[in-house]
Design an enzyme around this catalytic site. Structure first.
Site, PDB file in Angstrom:
ATOM      1  N   LEU A 161      18.813   9.220  65.568  1.00 49.23           N
ATOM      2  CA  LEU A 161      17.797  10.037  66.239  1.00 49.23           C
ATOM      3  C   LEU A 161      17.324  11.094  65.235  1.00 49.23           C
ATOM      4  O   LEU A 161      17.632  12.281  65.363  1.00 49.23           O
ATOM      5  CB  LEU A 161      18.416  10.657  67.488  1.00 49.23           C
ATOM      6  CG  LEU A 161      17.532  10.809  68.723  1.00 49.23           C
ATOM      7  CD1 LEU A 161      16.632   9.604  68.945  1.00 49.23           C
ATOM      8  CD2 LEU A 161      18.374  11.071  69.941  1.00 49.23           C
ATOM      9  N   HIS A 162      16.537  10.596  64.234  1.00 48.99           N
ATOM     10  CA  HIS A 162      16.176  11.443  63.088  1.00 48.99           C
ATOM     11  C   HIS A 162      15.508  12.755  63.516  1.00 48.99           C
ATOM     12  O   HIS A 162      16.013  13.851  63.259  1.00 48.99           O
ATOM     13  CB  HIS A 162      15.187  10.712  62.170  1.00 48.99           C
ATOM     14  CG  HIS A 162      15.632   9.375  61.674  1.00 48.99           C
ATOM     15  ND1 HIS A 162      16.550   9.228  60.670  1.00 48.99           N
ATOM     16  CD2 HIS A 162      15.251   8.118  62.022  1.00 48.99           C
ATOM     17  CE1 HIS A 162      16.716   7.939  60.404  1.00 48.99           C
ATOM     18  NE2 HIS A 162      15.937   7.244  61.221  1.00 48.99           N
ATOM     19  N   ASP A 163      14.305  12.633  64.087  1.00 46.44           N
ATOM     20  CA  ASP A 163      13.454  13.817  64.272  1.00 46.44           C
ATOM     21  C   ASP A 163      14.024  14.862  65.232  1.00 46.44           C
ATOM     22  O   ASP A 163      13.849  16.073  64.994  1.00 46.44           O
ATOM     23  CB  ASP A 163      12.053  13.389  64.707  1.00 46.44           C
ATOM     24  CG  ASP A 163      11.333  12.579  63.636  1.00 46.44           C
ATOM     25  OD1 ASP A 163      11.706  12.713  62.450  1.00 46.44           O
ATOM     26  OD2 ASP A 163      10.408  11.822  63.976  1.00 46.44           O
TER      27      ASP A 163
ATOM     28  N   THR B 101      21.071  12.456  59.649  1.00 44.78           N
ATOM     29  CA  THR B 101      20.512  11.745  60.816  1.00 44.78           C
ATOM     30  C   THR B 101      21.208  10.401  61.038  1.00 44.78           C
ATOM     31  O   THR B 101      21.243   9.912  62.159  1.00 44.78           O
ATOM     32  CB  THR B 101      18.983  11.545  60.698  1.00 44.78           C
ATOM     33  OG1 THR B 101      18.679  10.654  59.619  1.00 44.78           O
ATOM     34  CG2 THR B 101      18.261  12.865  60.489  1.00 44.78           C
TER      35      THR B 101
END
Ligand code: BDR
Ligand code: CA
Length: 311
Positions: free
Chosen positions: A240-242, A194
Site C-alpha cells: 500500500l505504497h501511497d 512500502t
C-alpha cells in the site's frame, strides 16, 4: 490546528486509498488535490480523483488538473498494475462535479505564495512533474513549503520498473531531480518501506465488512490491486505504497528512517530514475531527505481501515 496539505496524485488504487484516508482525517486540512499523468493518462487521473472526492462526500475540496506528460521523457503508464481505468475493481459512477478552473501547477504556486513561511505540506503520490514545474516556475515557493512527504524511490530494495528505478521517479526523473535538489525538507516513502506495508486478504475483508460505499469501493479496488504483486514478487499481499505518506502525517511514530542526502540519476540509460542516498556522508550534499525504511505494518493497516470506516 489541522495541518494544511496539498495532495498531488495519479489514481491508482493505492492513491485512491491515500486520498480517502486523508479526506477522513481531521488532523489534515486538504487545501486541494492536483492530478498528474502517471499510472494512467490525463484526463483519467482527474476523473478518478473527482470520483473519489464524491465517494468521500468531500466535494468542498477542489481538484485541479495538472500536467499531462513528464518534463522531458514520453509518458510511461502502468495499466498492467492498475487496470485500464487506473482504479479497476470498483465501478464508481461518472463524477457529477468538474475540476476547478486553472492549472494544478498554478494552484500549488498560489497556495504556497499566500501562506506563511513553512506552512504548506505537499504530498506527491505520483511522478513529480507538477511539483518540479512549480519550483521552476516560481522558486519563491520553496521557503513556504514545510515539508514534501512523498512516495517514490527505491534504495536497498532496488526498483519496481527497472532493476534500480521505482515507477514514480522513473516516469519523470528530471522533475524528481529538480525536487530532490531544491533544498526543501523531504520525507520519502520508498519501496524499502512500502514493501513492508502489505494489504492482505484479511484486510480486504475488514474493509468489505465496514458495509459502507467507501468500504466496498476500497475492498473492490484492493482485491484487484493485490494480484499483481502477489504474482510478480511472491508477496503475501499488495504494497500500500501511497497511503504511507498520509499515515505518516497522521501518525509519524509508525515509521522509522534515516536522514541523508538524496539525488536522482538522469543521465544514464541503464540507471535513469535511480534514487541515490549518501548513507555514509561521502559528499558535501546537505542531508535533506528522511528516507523511511521501516513501518509498524499492522498498526498502519488498522489506521487505514479505521479512517475509511469514518467515511
Ligand atoms: C507507485 O507507482 C504507482 O504505480 C503507485 O500508485 C505508487 O505511487 C509505486 O511504485
Ligand atoms: Ca501513485
Amino acid at each position: 490546528m489541522a495541518r494544511p496539505i496539498i495532495i498531488d496524485t495519479d489514481p491508482g488504487q493505492d492513491d485512491a486509498i491515500a486520498i480517502l484516508v486523508a479526506l477522513a482525517s481531521p488532523e489534515l486540512d486538504v487545501r486541494g488535490i492536483t492530478t498528474v499523468a502517471g499510472n494512467v493518462p490525463q484526463p483519467l487521473v482527474t476523473t478518478n480523483t473527482l470520483r473519489l472526492v464524491e465517494l468521500a462526500k468531500r466535494t468542498d475540496v477542489p481538484v485541479y488538473r495538472g500536467c499531462s506528460r513528464p518534463i522531458v521523457r514520453k509518458l510511461n503508464t502502468a495499466e498492467y498494475v492498475h487496470g485500464p481505468t487506473g482504479i479497476d475493481g470498483t465501478d464508481l459512477p461518472e463524477p457529477a462535479i468538474e475540476p476547478a478552473l486553472g492549472h494544478g501547477v498554478d494552484f500549488i504556486i498560489d497556495t504556497c505564495l499566500a501562506a506563511a513561511d513553512g506552512e504548506i505540506t505537499i504530498c506527491p503520490l505520483g511522478p513529480l512533474t507538477n511539483i518540479g514545474t512549480a519550483i521552476v516556475k516560481e522558486p519563491t515557493i520553496i521557503p513556504k513549503i514545510r515539508e514534501i512527504v512523498m512516495m517514490g524511490g527505491g534504495f536497498r530494495e532496488g526498483g519496481n520498473t527497472t532493476p534500480v528505478a521505482e515507477f514514480n521517479i522513473y516516469v519523470d526523473p528530471h522533475a524528481a531531480r529538480i525536487v530532490f535538489d531544491s533544498g526543501v525538507p523531504m520525507t520519502v516513502m520508498p519501496l524499502d518501506v512500502t514493501h513492508k506495508a502489505l494489504v492482505l486478504p484479511e484486510h480486504v475483508e475488514r474493509l468489505r465488512a465496514l458495509g459502507t460505499p467507501a468500504g466496498d469501493a476500497s475492498a473492490g479496488m484492493l482485491g484487484f490491486y493485490v494480484r499483481f504483486d502477489i504474482e510478480r514478487y511472491g508477496f503475501e499481499g499488495g504494497p500500500l505504497h501511497d497511503p504511507c505518506t498520509i499515515a505518516y502525517l497522521v501518525a509519524p511514530d509508525l515509521f522509522r528512517g534515516e536522514t541523508v542526502a538524496v539525488t536522482v540519476e538522469i543521465d544514464s540509460e541503464l540507471t535513469i530514475g535511480q534514487t541515490i542516498a549518501d548513507w555514509w556522508g561521502m559528499t558535501d550534499a546537505d542531508p535533506q531527505s528522511t528516507v523511511m525504511l521501516d513501518v509498524d505494518a499492522e498498526a498502519f493497516m488498522d489506521l487505514v481501515i479505521e479512517r475509511i470506516g469514518r467515511l
